[in-house]
Design an enzyme around this catalytic site. Structure first.
Site, mmCIF file in Angstrom:
data_model
loop_
_atom_site.group_PDB
_atom_site.id
_atom_site.type_symbol
_atom_site.label_atom_id
_atom_site.label_comp_id
_atom_site.label_asym_id
_atom_site.label_seq_id
_atom_site.Cartn_x
_atom_site.Cartn_y
_atom_site.Cartn_z
ATOM 1 N N SER A 45 -4.971 0.883 -11.549
ATOM 2 C CA SER A 45 -6.247 1.508 -11.213
ATOM 3 C C SER A 45 -6.059 2.105 -9.814
ATOM 4 C CB SER A 45 -7.363 0.471 -11.228
ATOM 5 O OG SER A 45 -8.609 1.108 -11.109
ATOM 6 N N GLU A 46 -6.255 3.424 -9.689
ATOM 7 C CA GLU A 46 -5.796 4.088 -8.468
ATOM 8 C C GLU A 46 -6.605 3.745 -7.225
ATOM 9 O OE1 GLU A 46 -6.867 5.714 -11.202
ATOM 10 O OE2 GLU A 46 -8.123 7.441 -10.695
ATOM 11 N N ASN A 47 -7.718 3.011 -7.389
ATOM 12 C CA ASN A 47 -8.415 2.547 -6.197
ATOM 13 C C ASN A 47 -7.740 1.323 -5.573
ATOM 14 O OD1 ASN A 47 -9.370 1.423 -8.684
ATOM 15 N ND2 ASN A 47 -10.983 0.379 -7.553
#
Lengths: 207, 234
Positions: A45-47
């Site tokens: 998840s790129e966060n």
């Protein structure tokens, strides 16, 4: 006959191999996680997270634990957290094997448009431009045609691009196509869809 | 060297001025510096440029600074959660500089590391690349992006010790470390300040060298998209 959303997600899941680190976009790509079966896949998840788990049970939601769609999620025993600079460092650095993303348009050169429609509200590209420029393999999952029946697989994208020459494979409700030299190549057709039907629904050059 | 202040207002004392560039941590409403945002609203400073991945939601987070018309320009990757943002943008009151999310994070990190520019493949061939220097390396084209050097960083962490060493929690870390790094002055709000020596030095996520002022306070921690699954019944 053609594939529905879940069948498209199931077909996309067949692209994933044991041991892969993968980023899934919002929409149909999110459903891909339901079809990985016994394969050892780590979702990014790129966060700032590797090893994304399923949605929490009611009452277990944690405001400090969300995915890139801002939904509450859970961690796994393999989970690792990091900051956004490192998260996109691993994306830009080619460490993520594949991204499965939605699209508004794809063209025969592998150009992708999925972030902006001029004249409509502009929300932003989020991490999509970084993902398509950085990951090993870009797999697009999308409907073959728009609601008016016009092809979304074009000779040339008309919308502002997310990336140029970035798409490797396209999975639609009608079948699977690869971006190759000179155009798109049919890999397979969906159940009950003939090659002629797929060609007729495609504006892009099929080689 | 005392870094701990009693509240957000006193921690920002002497640091705020009109037209300044502020880097803010947070992703959506996760890990945002709620207390410092409230104090900036109260200060009434105007003409702000804010580098932040998002701009809060209507009435919460950075969205509060929209309601008071204190923001001139946002540097963000995604602003789709906010009707007031769209209204001000479409009426020309508010500028937006879209940055791909990873480019924004790296621009903050680079600024904090004294790097004025770097090359990336992200955005090549798109509107993002227009007007930017292009350069080829090993047969691939890259564009130059500039480091962000902010006047002030506002950041949220989970715990700090009294010297400002920080620990973040889960995905609330997000943009907070790069935002902290790129400011000339960095003010941090945490849920708990613990005695120096009680954090494991091997488990510090951001060293106190980046932290100039520190406050402890209560956080609402609003959830933007509550999603759950059903328990299977036996």
């Amino acid at each position: 006959m053609a594939w529905d959303r879940n069948q498209m997600a199931e077909r996309a899941a067949a692209e994933l191999e044991d041991g892969m680190y993968v980023n899934l976009g919002i929409g149909i790509p999110t459903l891909v996680a339901n079809y990985v079966g016994d394969k050892d896949i780590t979702l990014q998840s790129e966060n700032g997270m590797l090893g994304m788990g399923p949605f929490p049970f009611e009452g277990d939601e944690d405001p400090d634990l969300i995915n890139a769609g801002k939904q509450t999620i859970t961690e796994l025993n393999r989970t690792a957290y990091f900051d956004s600079a490192q998260s996109f460092g691993m994306i830009r650095g080619g460490k993520i094997a594949a991204a499965i993303l939605g699209a508004m348009e794809v063209d025969e050169k592998g150009d992708l448009a999925n972030w902006m429609i001029p004249g409509k509200l502009v929300k932003g590209m989020g991490g999509a431009m970084d993902l398509v420029a950085g990951v090993g393999r870009v797999i697009v999952v999308m409907d073959h045609t728009n609601k008016h029946g016009a092809s979304k697989l074009l000779k040339e994208c008309t919308l502002p691009l997310t990336g140029k020459g970035v798409v490797d494979r396209i999975i639609t409700n009608l079948g699977v196509l690869d971006v190759v030299e000179g155009g798109l190549q049919i890999v397979e057709t969906a159940d009950g869809v003939t090659e002629d039907e797929l060609r007729a629904a495609t504006e892009a050059t099929i080689v | 060297m005392k870094k701990i202040y009693p509240d957000a207002k006193s921690a920002l004392d002497g640091l705020l001025k009109d037209d300044m560039l502020i880097a803010a941590g947070g992703f959506g409403l996760c890990g945002i510096p709620e207390l410092l945002i409230d104090a900036i609203v109260e200060s009434g400073i105007k003409g702000l440029t804010i580098a932040s991945n998002n701009c809060g939601v209507d009435g919460f987070g950075l969205g509060k600074l929209l309601d008071t018309h204190q923001i001139k320009k946002m540097m963000s990757s995604y602003v789709g959660e906010n009707d007031e943002f769209m209204r001000q943008y479409l009426s020309g009151e508010l500028e937006i500089e879209f940055n791909p999310q990873g480019t924004l994070a790296e621009r903050m990190r680079a600024g904090g590391c004294g790097i004025p520019g770097f090359y990336t493949k992200t955005g090549v061939g798109t509107v993002i690349a227009e007007g930017k220097e292009h350069k080829d390396f090993n047969g691939e084209t890259y564009i130059m992006e500039e480091g962000i050097f902010a006047d002030l960083s506002i950041v949220k962490a989970w715990k700090a010790d009294e010297t400002g060493n920080l620990v973040f929690r889960k995905t609330a870390r997000n943009f907070n470390p790069p935002a902290a790094m790129c400011g000339k002055i960095c003010v941090v709000e945490v849920e708990e300040i613990v005695p120096t020596g009680s954090l494991d030095p091997d488990m510090i996520h951001l060293a106190g060298i980046y932290v100039h002022r520190l406050i402890q306070g209560e956080h609402e921690k609003r959830i933007e998209q509550r999603t759950v699954r059903q328990k299977e019944t036996a």
